[in-house]
Motif scaffolding. Structure first.
Motif, PDB file in Angstrom:
ATOM      1  N   PRO A 176       0.534  -0.844  -0.386  1.00 50.56           N
ATOM      2  CA  PRO A 176       0.134   0.279   0.118  1.00 50.56           C
ATOM      3  C   PRO A 176       1.044   1.228   0.069  1.00 50.56           C
ATOM      4  O   PRO A 176       2.209   1.236   0.259  1.00 50.56           O
ATOM      5  CB  PRO A 176      -0.767   0.276   1.490  1.00 50.56           C
ATOM      6  N   GLY A 177       0.349   2.315  -0.493  1.00 45.01           N
ATOM      7  CA  GLY A 177       0.540   3.850  -0.706  1.00 45.01           C
ATOM      8  C   GLY A 177      -0.338   4.823  -1.280  1.00 45.01           C
ATOM      9  O   GLY A 177       0.503   5.481  -2.000  1.00 45.01           O
ATOM     10  N   ALA A 178      -1.304   4.215  -0.902  1.00 44.22           N
ATOM     11  CA  ALA A 178      -2.720   5.084  -1.029  1.00 44.22           C
ATOM     12  C   ALA A 178      -3.560   5.696  -0.314  1.00 44.22           C
ATOM     13  O   ALA A 178      -4.283   5.956   0.301  1.00 44.22           O
ATOM     14  CB  ALA A 178      -3.310   4.440  -1.706  1.00 44.22           C
ATOM     15  N   ALA A 179      -2.189   5.834   0.757  1.00 44.50           N
ATOM     16  CA  ALA A 179      -3.810   6.069   2.559  1.00 44.50           C
ATOM     17  C   ALA A 179      -2.612   7.617   3.082  1.00 44.50           C
ATOM     18  O   ALA A 179      -2.123   8.436   1.759  1.00 44.50           O
ATOM     19  CB  ALA A 179      -2.388   4.977   3.853  1.00 44.50           C
ATOM     20  N   ASP A 180      -3.214   7.958   3.816  1.00 44.70           N
ATOM     21  CA  ASP A 180      -3.186   9.046   4.743  1.00 44.70           C
ATOM     22  C   ASP A 180      -1.791   9.929   3.706  1.00 44.70           C
ATOM     23  O   ASP A 180      -1.498  10.943   3.664  1.00 44.70           O
ATOM     24  CB  ASP A 180      -2.933   9.472   5.859  1.00 44.70           C
TER      25      ASP A 180
END
Length: 410
Positions: A54-58
């Motif tokens: 994942p690299g799409a969080a806050d």
């Protein structure tokens, strides 16, 4: 002073070693879709066998860098013999680049997401583990560094637009559900896809992109939630992505959190007389379907099998109206106990090699910078432990290794 002299024979040995090293990690791109198969540039069938990073969080950079170097994380993926990473990103990152004068530095990104106390602490941990970064490093430059290391270790990249606004995914009220929702501006989405695939031309190991992670109902405003709308918006996005980077495979996700793709496989009427037919696209050999499945409470593999088949994997069958590859880009379960022995996990482990289809398991992350307001969030579904130093559950990893080996063999 001693002069170090390399003899001609030694030069030849060094050149041979260098060529051997390069050939070992040579990436056979671009890929194409041929009936139910994905094939590399040599014409060999290629099965996606990988993991989600994942690299799409806050914060909007790949997770885990406060605990480990990019190289060490990629090495762990490589040790399992996985061949692809599904790398997620948020459209908000591109909106900042296009509309706000350029990308945000990771230092500022951590401060914004974690606050001015924990943000600087986490940033210092990141640059300690990854000294190639500094106060000028931007979020997209971190993606570049991840791509470069994956390339170095011979692992392909599948980009995935996970969210519009950088945050944890997914829910019916998160503003990212459907075209026109609070944060889901369709034009910005298409612009962001174009930007990333164009930028990705500098990544030799980028082979595909998922247009959108999980379409779902729940939009407060926006276009009608139906297949006809899906067709209009997705086809126009496909066209733009292909024009920007014609080398990439384009993955299409379905409705209801990407659990349903029946009318795409069957070529059924989508409404208003619209049908998805491969013959309508000059780049039909670049199109792939993706499905997700999280039937963790399953007690019967037979019903799981028929459900997966009817919801989209039918496209891999010889009688499909649109015969296409299908990749299970998300499935997963807790790594903290014995879920790997239960019906859901064992059924997926059986079906994917049996159908000779690709998959990427959710999720690599042992923890998140922040998830739904909780900082340093413990991810019990993560293959890695909290500090990204080792596998969370070696028995579960052993079972996963069996699935990897069977898929690669198939």
């Amino acid at each position: 002073m001693y002069k170090w002299e390399i003899k001609p024979a030694q030069i030849e040995d060094l050149e041979t070693a260098a060529i051997s090293s390069l050939s070992e990690r040579a990436l056979n791109t671009p890929f194409v879709a041929t009936k139910q198969w994905i094939q590399d540039s040599t014409g060999k069938n290629f099965t996606y066998v990988g993991v989600n990073w994942p690299g799409a969080a806050d914060v909007m950079i790949p997770e885990g860098l406060q605990y480990a170097s990019i190289a060490s994380i990629v090495s762990k993926v490589k040790s399992l013999k996985m061949n692809v990473v599904r790398l997620t990103f948020a459209i908000e990152m591109i909106d900042n680049i296009k509309d706000n004068g350029g990308d945000v530095t990771i230092q500022n990104a951590f401060n914004k997401a974690l606050g001015t106390t924990n943000g600087p602490k986490t940033y210092q941990q990141v640059i300690k583990n990854n000294p190639q970064f500094n106060e000028k490093t931007t979020r997209l430059q971190v993606f570049d560094a991840v791509a470069a290391e994956l390339d170095k270790q011979g692992i392909y990249i599948h980009l995935d637009n996970h969210m519009s606004k950088g945050a944890w995914c997914c829910g019916s009220g998160d503003g990212n559900t459907w075209f026109g929702d609070t944060y889901f501006n369709a034009n910005n989405w298409k612009r962001g896809l174009q930007y990333m695939v164009d930028h990705g031309k500098s990544w030799p190991n980028l082979v595909s992109i998922g247009l959108r992670n999980e379409f779902r109902s729940g939009a407060k405003n926006g276009l009608p939630y139906n297949w006809a709308t899906w067709y209009d918006q997705v086809i126009s996005a496909m066209d733009l992505v292909y024009k920007a980077n014609s080398n990439l495979l384009i993955f299409l996700s379905g409705l209801d959190y990407d659990t349903k793709l029946e009318p795409i496989a069957t070529g059924a009427d989508l409404g208003s007389g619209k049908k998805f037919l491969l013959s309508n696209f000059k780049y039909a050999n670049k199109l792939v379907l993706e499905l997700h499945n999280y039937q963790n409470d399953a007690t019967d593999c037979g019903s799981m099998e028929s459900g997966l088949w009817n919801n989209g994997f039918r496209a891999t069958g010889t009688k499909a109206a649109n015969m296409m590859p299908v990749v299970l880009t998300e499935f997963g379960f807790s790594q903290a106990g014995n879920d790997y022995t239960k019906t859901y996990a064992t059924c997926i482990k059986k079906l994917m090699p049996q159908w000779k289809t690709g998959w990427t398991v959710w999720v690599l992350s042992g923890s998140y910078y922040i998830r739904s307001g909780t900082q340093d969030y413990e991810e019990t579904w993560g293959l890695l432990n909290h500090d990204w130093s080792a596998w969370r559950n070696t028995a579960a990893i052993s079972a996963l290794q069996g699935m990897i080996d069977a898929s690669l063999k198939g």
